[in-house]
Design an enzyme around this catalytic site. Sequence first.
Site, PDB file in Angstrom:
ATOM      1  N   SER A 194       0.841  -1.193   0.000  1.00 56.97           N
ATOM      2  CA  SER A 194       0.000   0.000   0.000  1.00 56.97           C
ATOM      3  C   SER A 194       0.880   1.248   0.000  1.00 56.97           C
ATOM      4  O   SER A 194       2.026   1.228   0.481  1.00 56.97           O
ATOM      5  CB  SER A 194      -0.902   0.017   1.240  1.00 56.97           C
ATOM      6  OG  SER A 194      -1.579   1.251   1.378  1.00 56.97           O
ATOM      7  N   TYR A 209      -1.626  -1.306  10.220  1.00 53.95           N
ATOM      8  CA  TYR A 209      -1.784  -1.412   8.767  1.00 53.95           C
ATOM      9  C   TYR A 209      -0.545  -0.917   8.026  1.00 53.95           C
ATOM     10  O   TYR A 209       0.059  -1.645   7.226  1.00 53.95           O
ATOM     11  CB  TYR A 209      -3.030  -0.649   8.313  1.00 53.95           C
ATOM     12  CG  TYR A 209      -3.345  -0.843   6.849  1.00 53.95           C
ATOM     13  CD1 TYR A 209      -3.981  -2.008   6.418  1.00 53.95           C
ATOM     14  CD2 TYR A 209      -2.997   0.111   5.898  1.00 53.95           C
ATOM     15  CE1 TYR A 209      -4.267  -2.206   5.072  1.00 53.95           C
ATOM     16  CE2 TYR A 209      -3.274  -0.075   4.556  1.00 53.95           C
ATOM     17  CZ  TYR A 209      -3.906  -1.232   4.145  1.00 53.95           C
ATOM     18  OH  TYR A 209      -4.184  -1.436   2.821  1.00 53.95           O
TER      19      TYR A 209
END
Length: 272
Positions: free
Chosen positions: A145, A159
């Site tokens: 990401s 995350y």
Amino acid sequence: MRLMNYTGKWALITGASAGIGATFARSYAARGANVILVARREDRLKALAEELEKAHGVKARIITADLAEPSAPQTIFETLEADGIPVDILINNAGFGMPGSYTENDWPTHRAFLELMVVSYAQMTRLFLPGMKDRNFGRIIQVASLAGLVPGAAGHTLYAPSKAFLISFAQSIAAECDGTGVHSSALCPGFTYSEFHDANNTRSIVSQLPKYMFMEAEPVVEGAIEAVEKGQAVYVPGAWNKFVAWLSRTLPRSVSEGMVKNQSSRFRKKNV
């Protein structure tokens, strides 16, 4: 991009039931690859497998598994070994978001998150990489990401760190596999239209963001396939995402941290 032909190859995609994972499955099947679809939702996998077999004449194998379970990667590997199916392309994509601050979620939830988002990616790579090296061909994409390239922010605490690990991991595997015919890449998308934000209950928050910050899944995936073919170890799709990644590398760390802090409140859910 040039449409690669993967006829006779097998592509294993985790998190294949929707979003980026399903798009990877469709893209590789369109290029002639047989696909192994892994996810928890069997009904979705069956529907996708039937779609791909009918549309492209490829073989589609489904495996229902929860990669947050420590035994899942080994079970998947042994199942395919027993059936004589070689994995030539590995797309580690399964994942979920965990809204809230670090102390708002209990440790078993954090452990399951890390098992899925870090350990399963590393283990799946370790299991299937030797066969790729033996056959002098392999493509491995870790779906990371843009969050892994910028400073961490409050909320969704694990995350960004998990994605940062995947980026460095993909780079290390790329370096180790140089000259072997195996290519390793980390895909670093920003906001992508998918069910991800519905699953972690942040749809209402991200829907308020400007449209230019979002990409459709198909160009994200098409760019990633081209990048791994070129041997590009880190791929950031989209002009906006590239700009954000460039800013993060260029600006002093304190400035980047301040920008992330100011912006994260717009799209990260700190309280569940």
